[in-house]
Scaffold this motif. Structure first.
Motif, PDB file in Angstrom:
ATOM      1  N   VAL A  68      24.209  28.996  73.092  1.00  0.00           N
ATOM      2  CA  VAL A  68      25.579  29.379  73.455  1.00  0.00           C
ATOM      3  C   VAL A  68      25.760  30.870  73.219  1.00  0.00           C
ATOM      4  O   VAL A  68      25.376  31.400  72.175  1.00  0.00           O
ATOM      5  N   SER A  69      26.357  31.541  74.186  1.00  0.00           N
ATOM      6  CA  SER A  69      26.582  32.982  74.084  1.00  0.00           C
ATOM      7  C   SER A  69      28.028  33.273  73.707  1.00  0.00           C
ATOM      8  O   SER A  69      28.947  32.631  74.217  1.00  0.00           O
ATOM      9  N   PRO A  70      28.256  34.241  72.811  1.00  0.00           N
ATOM     10  CA  PRO A  70      29.636  34.706  72.608  1.00  0.00           C
ATOM     11  C   PRO A  70      30.127  35.401  73.872  1.00  0.00           C
ATOM     12  O   PRO A  70      29.327  35.853  74.692  1.00  0.00           O
ATOM     13  N   LYS A  71      31.417  35.487  74.020  1.00  0.00           N
ATOM     14  CA  LYS A  71      31.976  36.129  75.216  1.00  0.00           C
ATOM     15  C   LYS A  71      31.698  37.626  75.216  1.00  0.00           C
ATOM     16  O   LYS A  71      31.357  38.215  76.249  1.00  0.00           O
ATOM     17  N   ILE A  72      31.850  38.273  74.054  1.00  0.00           N
ATOM     18  CA  ILE A  72      31.611  39.707  73.920  1.00  0.00           C
ATOM     19  C   ILE A  72      30.317  39.916  73.120  1.00  0.00           C
ATOM     20  O   ILE A  72      30.193  39.412  72.002  1.00  0.00           O
ATOM     21  N   ILE A  73      29.362  40.631  73.712  1.00  0.00           N
ATOM     22  CA  ILE A  73      28.054  40.843  73.097  1.00  0.00           C
ATOM     23  C   ILE A  73      27.849  42.338  72.876  1.00  0.00           C
ATOM     24  O   ILE A  73      28.022  43.128  73.819  1.00  0.00           O
ATOM     25  N   GLU A  74      27.474  42.713  71.678  1.00  0.00           N
ATOM     26  CA  GLU A  74      27.157  44.128  71.444  1.00  0.00           C
ATOM     27  C   GLU A  74      25.771  44.415  72.003  1.00  0.00           C
ATOM     28  O   GLU A  74      24.764  43.934  71.493  1.00  0.00           O
ATOM     29  N   LEU A  75      25.732  45.210  73.049  1.00  0.00           N
ATOM     30  CA  LEU A  75      24.471  45.586  73.676  1.00  0.00           C
ATOM     31  C   LEU A  75      23.885  46.836  73.028  1.00  0.00           C
ATOM     32  O   LEU A  75      22.663  47.012  72.985  1.00  0.00           O
ATOM     33  N   ARG A  76      24.775  47.697  72.554  1.00  0.00           N
ATOM     34  CA  ARG A  76      24.352  48.930  71.889  1.00  0.00           C
ATOM     35  C   ARG A  76      25.475  49.412  70.997  1.00  0.00           C
ATOM     36  O   ARG A  76      26.639  49.389  71.404  1.00  0.00           O
ATOM     37  N   GLY A  77      25.135  49.804  69.792  1.00  0.00           N
ATOM     38  CA  GLY A  77      26.156  50.278  68.871  1.00  0.00           C
ATOM     39  C   GLY A  77      26.648  51.670  69.226  1.00  0.00           C
ATOM     40  O   GLY A  77      26.091  52.345  70.090  1.00  0.00           O
ATOM     41  N   GLY A  78      27.688  52.109  68.559  1.00  0.00           N
ATOM     42  CA  GLY A  78      28.244  53.433  68.815  1.00  0.00           C
ATOM     43  C   GLY A  78      29.357  53.749  67.849  1.00  0.00           C
ATOM     44  O   GLY A  78      29.745  52.915  67.022  1.00  0.00           O
ATOM     45  N   GLU A  79      29.863  54.950  67.954  1.00  0.00           N
ATOM     46  CA  GLU A  79      30.933  55.403  67.073  1.00  0.00           C
ATOM     47  C   GLU A  79      32.281  55.212  67.745  1.00  0.00           C
ATOM     48  O   GLU A  79      32.419  55.333  68.958  1.00  0.00           O
ATOM     49  N   GLY A  80      33.287  54.950  66.931  1.00  0.00           N
ATOM     50  CA  GLY A  80      34.637  54.808  67.467  1.00  0.00           C
ATOM     51  C   GLY A  80      34.893  53.395  67.943  1.00  0.00           C
ATOM     52  O   GLY A  80      34.028  52.520  67.942  1.00  0.00           O
TER      53      GLY A  80
END
Length: 369
Positions: free
Chosen positions: A85-97
């Motif tokens: 099962v996949s979450p709806k929002i997936i962090e593909l790449r981190g970042g600032e802000g």
């Protein structure tokens, strides 16, 4: 749960999955290697298919963005996490802000296809993928683009993601980005950036002359390939009649498949066989991927575009797609304030290799404005 039927199988399950992924990746994958950066999307899909065929367990196609290394994946298996099962929002790449770039993938929402582009975009904030919701609707009442937009709005609210919004969608994912932008603007939200990457429309929306010309060119290419094949392999091949192999087949379905691809434009998206008429259909998918692909193709079949008067950038591949006509001939009348940018490559190669770097630089410049 993954391998839950095995008794005391956590260590062996982890070893099996690691060894299988290494074999399918065709590289010596270190335990701490970043899997999305190290493995191609086709290798990952082959791994998922192989795992499913051997164990009956299917992983979500974006699982490696949540568990990016073999060690992390092994820990998730040991903890009996549900990896299907996949979450709806997936962090593909981190970042600032806190101002992210929201990304919609093409196809059945597999972001690994866009990994090189994701890696090369120069954007200080995080890049978040918006996964396709599995609605599990009956084909007579299929999920629609507006259902996906409402699902995304709820997920953004739950995650506390606020505007101004930056949206980017590849292939049919561009439609989700467009319609989400429309819905956000209707709420009074600001769209800082909207980008569509070579987004097609269903054949039912193509002007008749455009469709006819495209089908003619497609037939000529196929005819030339067959002639060349006969020159190298002159032995005639027997073809089994689909009607003979399935004597009880519905006549309408038989003729629709027999006249494929001409029949696809006029087929009813609610019929059981509709997705199999699509030129993109490959078949032989694991169950979850199969359901996602069918849902997406029905969404595309029932979608009807309307005029959008906001600003956006449409990136059009110069070599186009073998199964879709020039998007500008269709979208031009709906996207009245679009900035059209031609980019190197075809529909698939525009987001990989050197083309991905060129496209990323263009995107980066616009995101920085």
């Amino acid at each position: 749960m993954l391998f839950s039927a095995r008794t005391d199988a956590d260590p062996s399950a982890c070893t099996y999955v690691s060894d299988l992924l290494r074999r399918e990746a065709k590289i010596n994958l270190d335990r701490d290697a970043d899997i999305p950066d190290a493995v191609s999307v086709n290798r990952v899909l082959n791994f998922i298919k192989h795992l499913w065929s051997e164990t009956g367990e299917e992983l979500d196609v974006n699982v490696f963005y949540r568990h990016r290394t073999l060690d992390a994946l092994g820990l998730a298996i040991s903890n009996h996490e549900d990896l299907s099962v996949s979450p709806k929002i997936i962090e593909l790449r981190g970042g600032e802000g806190s101002a992210p770039l929201l990304l919609f993938a093409g196809g059945a929402s597999c972001f690994l296809e866009m990994q090189q582009l994701i890696k090369e975009i120069r954007f200080p904030g995080p890049i978040l993928g918006v996964a396709l919701t599995a609605f599990n609707r009956d084909r007579h009442q299929p999920a629609r683009v507006e259902d996906e937009v409402q699902s995304t709005l709820k997920a953004l609210q739950a995650a506390g993601i606020e505007g101004p919004y930056r949206l980017l969608g590849y292939s049919f994912g561009g439609v989700f980005a467009l319609e989400l932008a429309r819905a956000l603007r209707a709420q009074g939200q600001k769209i800082a950036f909207l980008g569509m990457l070579d987004t097609p429309l269903g054949e039912q929306e193509w002007p008749l002359m455009t469709w006819g010309s495209f089908m003619w060119q497609r037939w000529r290419r196929a005819h030339t390939r067959k002639k060349n094949l006969r020159k190298t392999d002159p032995q005639p091949r027997r073809q089994t009649s689909a009607q003979g192999s399935r004597p009880m087949i519905e006549r309408r379905e038989f003729f629709a498949k027999k006249l494929k691809p001409l029949s696809f434009r006029y087929a009813d998206p609610h019929t059981a066989y509709y997705p199999e008429l699509a030129p993109q259909w490959m078949g032989d998918y694991p169950p979850l991927y199969d359901a996602a692909a069918r849902q997406l193709l029905r969404m595309k079949g029932v979608y009807r575009p309307s005029r959008y008067d906001g600003e956006l950038t449409f990136y059009r591949s110069m070599q186009g797609s073998p199964v879709d006509c020039d998007p500008k001939t269709i979208w031009g009348r709906f996207l009245t304030h679009a900035d059209w940018v031609d980019v190197a490559g075809n529909h698939q190669s525009m987001i990989v290799g050197r083309n991905a770097g060129t496209l990323a630089r263009e995107l980066s410049a616009r995101l920085a404005r």
